[in-house]
Design a protein around this motif. Structure first.
Motif, PDB file in Angstrom:
ATOM      1  N   LEU A 115       0.870  -1.171   0.000  1.00  0.00           N
ATOM      2  CA  LEU A 115       0.000   0.000   0.000  1.00  0.00           C
ATOM      3  C   LEU A 115       0.908   1.223   0.000  1.00  0.00           C
ATOM      4  N   LEU A 116       0.858   1.984  -1.079  1.00  0.00           N
ATOM      5  CA  LEU A 116       1.753   3.128  -1.252  1.00  0.00           C
ATOM      6  C   LEU A 116       0.974   4.412  -1.010  1.00  0.00           C
ATOM      7  N   SER A 117       1.282   5.087   0.115  1.00  0.00           N
ATOM      8  CA  SER A 117       0.584   6.317   0.512  1.00  0.00           C
ATOM      9  C   SER A 117       1.600   7.401   0.850  1.00  0.00           C
ATOM     10  N   ALA A 118       2.645   7.510   0.057  1.00  0.00           N
ATOM     11  CA  ALA A 118       3.707   8.481   0.307  1.00  0.00           C
ATOM     12  C   ALA A 118       4.155   9.077  -1.023  1.00  0.00           C
ATOM     13  N   ASP A 119       4.874  10.191  -0.939  1.00  0.00           N
ATOM     14  CA  ASP A 119       5.343  10.891  -2.131  1.00  0.00           C
ATOM     15  C   ASP A 119       6.831  10.620  -2.368  1.00  0.00           C
ATOM     16  N   HIS A 120       7.215  10.744  -3.641  1.00  0.00           N
ATOM     17  CA  HIS A 120       8.628  10.646  -4.034  1.00  0.00           C
ATOM     18  C   HIS A 120       9.251   9.334  -3.553  1.00  0.00           C
ATOM     19  N   ILE A 121       8.593   8.260  -3.943  1.00  0.00           N
ATOM     20  CA  ILE A 121       9.094   6.910  -3.694  1.00  0.00           C
ATOM     21  C   ILE A 121       9.515   6.292  -5.028  1.00  0.00           C
ATOM     22  N   VAL A 122      10.655   5.633  -5.050  1.00  0.00           N
ATOM     23  CA  VAL A 122      11.128   4.912  -6.236  1.00  0.00           C
ATOM     24  C   VAL A 122      11.204   3.434  -5.881  1.00  0.00           C
ATOM     25  N   MET A 123      10.612   2.591  -6.746  1.00  0.00           N
ATOM     26  CA  MET A 123      10.686   1.135  -6.541  1.00  0.00           C
ATOM     27  C   MET A 123      11.138   0.514  -7.858  1.00  0.00           C
ATOM     28  N   ARG A 124      12.159  -0.350  -7.789  1.00  0.00           N
ATOM     29  CA  ARG A 124      12.710  -0.967  -9.000  1.00  0.00           C
ATOM     30  C   ARG A 124      13.049  -2.436  -8.747  1.00  0.00           C
ATOM     31  N   GLN A 125      12.880  -3.242  -9.779  1.00  0.00           N
ATOM     32  CA  GLN A 125      13.378  -4.627  -9.822  1.00  0.00           C
ATOM     33  C   GLN A 125      12.856  -5.485  -8.678  1.00  0.00           C
ATOM     34  N   LEU A 126      11.600  -5.234  -8.304  1.00  0.00           N
ATOM     35  CA  LEU A 126      10.947  -6.026  -7.281  1.00  0.00           C
ATOM     36  C   LEU A 126       9.791  -6.793  -7.903  1.00  0.00           C
ATOM     37  N   GLU A 127       9.532  -7.989  -7.390  1.00  0.00           N
ATOM     38  CA  GLU A 127       8.446  -8.812  -7.900  1.00  0.00           C
ATOM     39  C   GLU A 127       7.542  -9.236  -6.753  1.00  0.00           C
ATOM     40  N   ILE A 128       6.242  -9.284  -7.030  1.00  0.00           N
ATOM     41  CA  ILE A 128       5.283  -9.829  -6.078  1.00  0.00           C
ATOM     42  C   ILE A 128       4.600 -11.016  -6.737  1.00  0.00           C
ATOM     43  N   THR A 129       4.664 -12.151  -6.085  1.00  0.00           N
ATOM     44  CA  THR A 129       4.065 -13.370  -6.626  1.00  0.00           C
ATOM     45  C   THR A 129       3.153 -14.011  -5.581  1.00  0.00           C
ATOM     46  N   GLY A 130       2.213 -14.808  -6.079  1.00  0.00           N
ATOM     47  CA  GLY A 130       1.417 -15.663  -5.212  1.00  0.00           C
ATOM     48  C   GLY A 130       0.383 -14.969  -4.351  1.00  0.00           C
ATOM     49  N   LEU A 131       0.155 -13.667  -4.529  1.00  0.00           N
ATOM     50  CA  LEU A 131      -0.804 -12.964  -3.675  1.00  0.00           C
ATOM     51  C   LEU A 131      -2.209 -13.516  -3.914  1.00  0.00           C
ATOM     52  N   ARG A 132      -2.907 -13.824  -2.836  1.00  0.00           N
ATOM     53  CA  ARG A 132      -4.158 -14.567  -2.927  1.00  0.00           C
ATOM     54  C   ARG A 132      -5.379 -13.657  -2.792  1.00  0.00           C
ATOM     55  N   VAL A 133      -6.530 -14.196  -3.173  1.00  0.00           N
ATOM     56  CA  VAL A 133      -7.840 -13.645  -2.844  1.00  0.00           C
ATOM     57  C   VAL A 133      -8.454 -14.560  -1.791  1.00  0.00           C
ATOM     58  N   LEU A 134      -9.003 -13.965  -0.735  1.00  0.00           N
ATOM     59  CA  LEU A 134      -9.421 -14.751   0.427  1.00  0.00           C
ATOM     60  C   LEU A 134     -10.925 -14.745   0.675  1.00  0.00           C
ATOM     61  N   GLN A 135     -11.687 -14.029  -0.152  1.00  0.00           N
ATOM     62  CA  GLN A 135     -13.126 -13.947   0.037  1.00  0.00           C
ATOM     63  C   GLN A 135     -13.845 -14.604  -1.130  1.00  0.00           C
ATOM     64  N   LYS A 136     -14.908 -15.321  -0.833  1.00  0.00           N
ATOM     65  CA  LYS A 136     -15.639 -16.064  -1.860  1.00  0.00           C
ATOM     66  C   LYS A 136     -16.523 -15.178  -2.736  1.00  0.00           C
ATOM     67  N   GLY A 137     -17.009 -14.068  -2.188  1.00  0.00           N
ATOM     68  CA  GLY A 137     -17.917 -13.208  -2.939  1.00  0.00           C
ATOM     69  C   GLY A 137     -17.186 -12.365  -3.969  1.00  0.00           C
ATOM     70  N   HIS A 138     -17.799 -11.240  -4.350  1.00  0.00           N
ATOM     71  CA  HIS A 138     -17.193 -10.337  -5.327  1.00  0.00           C
ATOM     72  C   HIS A 138     -16.037  -9.605  -4.651  1.00  0.00           C
ATOM     73  N   CYS A 139     -14.822  -9.922  -5.033  1.00  0.00           N
ATOM     74  CA  CYS A 139     -13.656  -9.486  -4.270  1.00  0.00           C
ATOM     75  C   CYS A 139     -12.470  -9.300  -5.202  1.00  0.00           C
ATOM     76  N   GLN A 140     -11.421  -8.676  -4.670  1.00  0.00           N
ATOM     77  CA  GLN A 140     -10.174  -8.564  -5.413  1.00  0.00           C
ATOM     78  C   GLN A 140      -9.035  -8.343  -4.435  1.00  0.00           C
ATOM     79  N   SER A 141      -7.821  -8.620  -4.893  1.00  0.00           N
ATOM     80  CA  SER A 141      -6.598  -8.262  -4.184  1.00  0.00           C
ATOM     81  C   SER A 141      -5.710  -7.504  -5.156  1.00  0.00           C
ATOM     82  N   GLU A 142      -4.748  -6.758  -4.614  1.00  0.00           N
ATOM     83  CA  GLU A 142      -3.868  -5.947  -5.461  1.00  0.00           C
ATOM     84  C   GLU A 142      -2.426  -6.087  -5.001  1.00  0.00           C
TER      85      GLU A 142
END
Length: 411
Positions: A115-142
């Motif tokens: 969750l990015l809630s700041a200014d002037h942040i640089v992010m490079r060469q990072l990967e996010i894998t395997g992030l799940r959805v945990l709710q059965k209804g209308h849902c999403q993850s990011e």
């Protein structure tokens, strides 16, 4: 004076190292790195750099930093850098750091990786894998949720082999998403496994003031919903030199899943005004230029019932059921489809749509600017060479991980 200030900043800035083999009780030096993102993040201030060594970081529930209503965020970046001294989170030299979040399961929450809630942040060469959805209804993850972040750069990031949207922008100005990838993402858990909430990238700005956001050189393929989605976005967004392939399918197959549009450039849906999420004062004019949409499940490039015009310039849409679909909504008060109005289309190419005659459809030529657009039958030639050759087009050339390409039609 300016030199003195910059020199002082350089002296005060710090560098921290993190490694899968590190220890959070260490000092964060190159010789004695930390073990987790969170440990270094808590120390990093304006001008500091956090380097991540190559490897897989297996994230656990103990690292979840923020619970807010229905959301749980693994990492929450709230400390800002400055224009002259951003906070940098990066792979070390050419190394890449993978944050495997498949074990994160705090319960009945929507998950956010960063969750990015700041200014002037640089992010490079990072990967996010395997992030799940945990709710059965209308849902999403990011994987990354942008909520109140300005002047940030996310470069050469990858989001893959999970159930989550890659980048999900809600609020913030002047952010650049450069050469990022989202692929092989499919939510098979919520909505009976339809997969209709897992886009590659989404920008859904909640205010017309959230201007200046750009996706450049990004690629989305085999995401179970759309490649790029701007539905309900109240501020103009630029998408340029990007590619979208095989979206709307289960990864690695042509078995249908969600909507499956390459570039969903705007729109507010077709609900009655009383049921819409928010009112629209002036529909933003999004820009999609020098992009390629190939073999998505549904549409290549789509205005999605927008309440005004979108600018499409120098794009190529290939072998989608519908290559360019330009339908608009009649008005905020009238949820009626009408031929598209206010669009500007210049220098686009449509090649071999699966649906017969589905090159450029659903627009009113008297209310749009249509200049120098082409189909398979009349691809222009420059200096004796076609500007685009379908016979030589190999989509896999554009989705080799780590290979960045310029996707646009060359003039």
């Amino acid at each position: 004076m300016c030199f003195f200030v910059l020199f002082s900043l350089a002296l005060s800035s710090k560098t921290y190292f993190v490694s899968p083999a590190g220890d959070d009780n260490a000092d964060g030096s190159k010789q004695r790195p930390f073990a987790t993102f969170g440990r270094a993040q808590k120390l990093a201030e304006a001008g500091d750099t956090v380097f991540f060594r190559q490897g897989i970081y297996r994230v656990t529930n103990d690292e979840v930093q923020n619970y807010n209503g229905r959301y749980a965020s693994v990492f929450h970046i709230t400390r800002s850098g400055t224009a002259d001294a951003p906070i940098v989170f990066s792979g070390y030299k050419t190394e890449r750091a993978e944050f495997d979040m498949s074990a994160v399961n705090p319960g009945d929450y929507r998950l956010t990786g960063i969750l990015l809630s700041a200014d002037h942040i640089v992010m490079r060469q990072l990967e996010i894998t395997g992030l799940r959805v945990l709710q059965k209804g209308h849902c999403q993850s990011e994987c990354v949720r942008i909520l109140g972040a300005n002047n940030c750069l996310l470069e050469d990031m990858s989001f893959h082999d999970g159930m989550a949207i890659g980048i999900y922008l809600l609020s913030g100005k002047d952010n650049l998403f450069l050469n990022c990838d989202a692929y092989n993402n499919y939510d098979y858990y919520s909505d009976n496994g339809y997969g209709g909430n897992t886009d590659g990238f989404g920008a859904h700005c909640t205010s017309a003031e959230h201007t200046g956001n750009v996706f450049r050189g990004c690629r989305a393929w085999w995401n179970s919903d759309d490649g790029f989605d701007l539905i309900n976005c109240l501020a103009p967004v630029v998408i340029e030199d990007c590619v979208a392939f095989y979206n709307g399918f289960r990864p690695g197959t042509l078995h249908g899943a969600g909507d499956g549009t390459g570039f969903k450039a705007g729109g507010y849906g077709m609900k009655p005004r009383s049921q819409m999420v928010r009112n629209v004062v002036v529909a933003p004019r999004h820009v999609v230029r020098r992009c390629i949409a190939y073999r998505n499940k549904n549409k290549g490039i789509y205005s999605n019932h927008h309440l005004g015009g979108v600018e499409f310039t120098d794009n190529i849409s290939i072998a989608n059921p519908k290559n360019y679909t330009l339908v608009c909504r009649k008005s905020m008060d009238e949820a009626v489809d009408v031929p598209g109005y206010g669009h500007i289309l210049r220098g686009n190419i449509s090649v071999a749509p699966i649906g017969k005659g589905q090159d450029y459809t659903d627009y009113d030529p008297s209310q749009c600017v249509m200049e120098n657009n082409y189909t398979s039958d009349n691809i222009p030639v420059k200096d004796g060479v076609p500007l685009f050759s379908p016979a030589s087009f190999v989509p896999e050339d554009y989705i080799q991980v780590g290979t960045k390409v310029s996707c646009g039609v060359r003039r």
